[in-house]
Enzyme design. Sequence first.
Site, PDB file in Angstrom:
ATOM      1  CD  GLU A 171      -0.133  -2.654 -10.195  1.00  0.00           C
ATOM      2  OE1 GLU A 171      -0.785  -1.192 -10.276  1.00  0.00           O
ATOM      3  OE2 GLU A 171      -0.378  -2.746  -8.856  1.00  0.00           O
ATOM      4  CG  ASN A 213       2.204  -8.562 -10.753  1.00  0.00           C
ATOM      5  OD1 ASN A 213       1.097  -9.705 -10.215  1.00  0.00           O
ATOM      6  ND2 ASN A 213       2.990  -7.633  -9.592  1.00  0.00           N
ATOM      7  CG  HIS A 249      -4.023  -6.459  -3.275  1.00  0.00           C
ATOM      8  ND1 HIS A 249      -3.111  -6.660  -2.092  1.00  0.00           N
ATOM      9  CD2 HIS A 249      -2.911  -6.283  -4.174  1.00  0.00           C
ATOM     10  CE1 HIS A 249      -1.110  -6.450  -2.608  1.00  0.00           C
ATOM     11  NE2 HIS A 249      -1.852  -5.824  -4.343  1.00  0.00           N
ATOM     12  CD  GLU A 278       1.987  -7.061  -6.286  1.00  0.00           C
ATOM     13  OE1 GLU A 278       1.059  -6.721  -5.513  1.00  0.00           O
ATOM     14  OE2 GLU A 278       2.448  -6.811  -6.636  1.00  0.00           O
ATOM     15  CG  ASP A 280      -2.802  -7.428   0.563  1.00  0.00           C
ATOM     16  OD1 ASP A 280      -4.582  -7.381  -0.049  1.00  0.00           O
ATOM     17  OD2 ASP A 280      -2.988  -6.631   0.929  1.00  0.00           O
TER      18      ASP A 280
HETATM   19  O1  G3I Z   1      10.036   6.008   2.169  1.00  0.00           O
HETATM   20  C1  G3I Z   1       8.841   7.357   2.484  1.00  0.00           C
HETATM   21  C2  G3I Z   1       9.030   7.873   3.304  1.00  0.00           C
HETATM   22  O2  G3I Z   1      10.957   8.108   3.553  1.00  0.00           O
HETATM   23  C3  G3I Z   1       8.177   8.449   3.352  1.00  0.00           C
HETATM   24  O3  G3I Z   1       8.238   9.666   4.778  1.00  0.00           O
HETATM   25  C4  G3I Z   1       6.146   8.629   3.718  1.00  0.00           C
HETATM   26  C5  G3I Z   1       5.898   9.706   3.539  1.00  0.00           C
HETATM   27  O4  G3I Z   1       4.322   9.493   2.733  1.00  0.00           O
HETATM   28  O5  G3I Z   1       6.628   7.929   2.555  1.00  0.00           O
HETATM   29  C6  G3I Z   1       7.538   6.618   2.232  1.00  0.00           C
HETATM   30  O6  G3I Z   1       7.252   5.972   1.073  1.00  0.00           O
HETATM   31  C7  G3I Z   1       5.784   5.007   1.596  1.00  0.00           C
HETATM   32  C8  G3I Z   1       6.475   4.334   0.832  1.00  0.00           C
HETATM   33  O7  G3I Z   1       5.401   2.954   0.068  1.00  0.00           O
HETATM   34  C9  G3I Z   1       7.568   3.585   1.302  1.00  0.00           C
HETATM   35  O8  G3I Z   1       6.644   3.065   2.552  1.00  0.00           O
HETATM   36  C10 G3I Z   1       4.931   5.851  -0.499  1.00  0.00           C
HETATM   37  O9  G3I Z   1       4.946   6.804   0.246  1.00  0.00           O
HETATM   38  C11 G3I Z   1       4.112   5.050  -0.587  1.00  0.00           C
HETATM   39  O10 G3I Z   1       3.415   5.389  -1.550  1.00  0.00           O
HETATM   40  C12 G3I Z   1       4.479   3.416  -0.542  1.00  0.00           C
HETATM   41  O11 G3I Z   1       2.972   2.536  -1.099  1.00  0.00           O
HETATM   42  C13 G3I Z   1       3.596   1.707  -1.535  1.00  0.00           C
HETATM   43  C14 G3I Z   1       3.107   1.538  -2.861  1.00  0.00           C
HETATM   44  O12 G3I Z   1       3.129  -0.046  -3.587  1.00  0.00           O
HETATM   45  C15 G3I Z   1       3.167   2.404  -3.907  1.00  0.00           C
HETATM   46  O13 G3I Z   1       2.390   2.310  -5.374  1.00  0.00           O
HETATM   47  C16 G3I Z   1       3.614   0.316  -0.959  1.00  0.00           C
HETATM   48  O14 G3I Z   1       4.127   0.495   0.797  1.00  0.00           O
HETATM   49  C17 G3I Z   1       3.451  -1.228  -1.149  1.00  0.00           C
HETATM   50  O15 G3I Z   1       3.527  -2.411  -0.815  1.00  0.00           O
HETATM   51  C18 G3I Z   1       1.758  -1.227  -2.463  1.00  0.00           C
HETATM   52  O16 G3I Z   1       2.049  -2.113  -3.352  1.00  0.00           O
HETATM   53  C19 G3I Z   1       1.576  -2.587  -4.331  1.00  0.00           C
HETATM   54  C20 G3I Z   1       2.555  -2.913  -5.183  1.00  0.00           C
HETATM   55  O17 G3I Z   1       3.541  -2.647  -5.647  1.00  0.00           O
HETATM   56  C21 G3I Z   1       1.518  -3.426  -6.576  1.00  0.00           C
HETATM   57  N1  G3I Z   1       0.735  -4.267  -6.265  1.00  0.00           N
HETATM   58  C22 G3I Z   1      -0.047  -2.723  -5.811  1.00  0.00           C
HETATM   59  C23 G3I Z   1       0.479  -3.168  -4.199  1.00  0.00           C
HETATM   60  C24 G3I Z   1      -0.579  -2.354  -3.073  1.00  0.00           C
HETATM   61  O18 G3I Z   1      -0.477  -0.823  -3.252  1.00  0.00           O
END
Ligand code: G3I
Length: 475
Positions: A171, A213, A249, A278, A280
């Site tokens: 990105e 990516n 996405h 990715e 969906d």
């Molecule tokens: O693990 C913590 C947890 O301990 C805490 O209580 C909670 C509170 O918000 O957060 C948890 O972490 C989160 C993590 O996902 C695991 O669930 C983060 O806040 C959250 O920001 C994170 O989001 C991820 C996101 O990337 C961050 O940018 C998504 O799971 C993940 O699917 C997403 O994936 C991205 C790709 O890497 C790049 N392309 C876009 C895609 C979708 O956004």
Amino acid sequence: MSVNSIRRGRQAAVRSGPRLALVLTAVGALVVGTMIAFTPSASAGTTLGASAAERGRYFGTAVAANKLSDSVYTTILNREFNSVTAENEMKWDATEPSQNQFNYANADRIVNSARANGQQVRGHALAWHSQQPGWAQNMSGTALRNAMLNHVTQVATYYRGKISAWDVVNEAFADGGGGGRRDSNLQRTGNDWIEAAFRAARAADPGAKLCYNDYNTDGQNAKSNAVYAMVQDFRARGVPIDCVGFQSHFNAQSPVPNDYQANLQRFVNLGVEVQITELDIEGSGTTQANNYARVVSACLAISRCTGITVWGIRDTDSWRASGTPLLFDGSGNKKAAYTSTLNALNSGNPTQPPTTPPTGQPPTTPPTTRPPTTPPPGGAGCSATVSLNSWTGGFVATIRVTAGSSGTTGWAVSLTLPSGAAVTNTWNATASGSSGSVQFRNVSYNGRLNAGQSTEFGFQGTGSATGITPTCTVS
Ligand code: G3I
């Protein structure tokens, strides 16, 4: 992907109300019934991974380490998918929480589970403006550039031989019409930060394919044009890039573009592979099912679109769960989108050329395909052929297994590696031994082959595999 555009899509869906939902569900059931009744002429895999493997491709999913203790989740994961991507566990904040102190615990759980189940692993992501650890967010200039390169080198070295493809940079381009780079602390270290990251990744793991990516690059637009120009420039100057990942996405505000396939094709024409990384698609019923089928068919129509990864398993696992964008519902039941995806896979041509090795390490010998050494498809048993891509110090072998006249319920392929050669990574099969005499057995999703049907597995190794002769037996 912009959160606002996703939100707008969700609001539109909510406004359409329950009556429309009912009608859509009914129509969806009708169409899906039709899809199930349709029998593709090519060989039909019964799972996503098996069907993709028959076509020389992978079908993967994002995996979260903390869900590996959920048996509904792991049952689907290990039945349906032959590739995995760590959803968050290989990102910079997860793997290097303090500078130069690396933590691979959660990423290893995913890698170990994948290897135990014959799945290949996509690495995501080495360098990204987001999900940086706090210490890196506060850095700039040469210190940040060096920290980033050290991160790329350490992580790619740690996983050397276990990763099929790395998202080296994620990105890095801006949204909107400008067609330029995204502003970030990494970008401010100098425009050459991307190629520096790719060079460091190649040096650390010469066997992994190296991908750029991004999202909102799925059709031809200012952003994808800018990525295209970068890839063209990298290829012209010998910067090691092997593949481009299209996140894909989609929702109502960001639908599957009409020129999706044409856009993938123009990147392939630059000499790189393309991967859908990715996927969906928010929605439900027929509309969602048809959109999944469009995406899968577009990939299958391009021989160097080597695989598709969906961004999670059940709707409830998704980063945007309320948009129900995945192939399984919250209880793990197959949705209409699952059926349309599998049907689209099964409609694809089962004979596809093998994938190519990383371009930074060009083959020193042309790929060789050996004649079957075991009974030909006309007899009982099974046969195996090898296609070998070699470079100094390493190789990727793709083995094609073809069932004889009785079909197979399981198979094993034996071969002897030359002295000094060793297997470092296997996909779509389980290896016993890593040097000398090595045996590969089918995994759960590709043991059953009808008469004359083929599947492929592969392994990567160090040293030279020139002259290997696989023999296949049914088990
Ligand atoms: O693990 C913590 C947890 O301990 C805490 O209580 C909670 C509170 O918000 O957060 C948890 O972490 C989160 C993590 O996902 C695991 O669930 C983060 O806040 C959250 O920001 C994170 O989001 C991820 C996101 O990337 C961050 O940018 C998504 O799971 C993940 O699917 C997403 O994936 C991205 C790709 O890497 C790049 N392309 C876009 C895609 C979708 O956004």
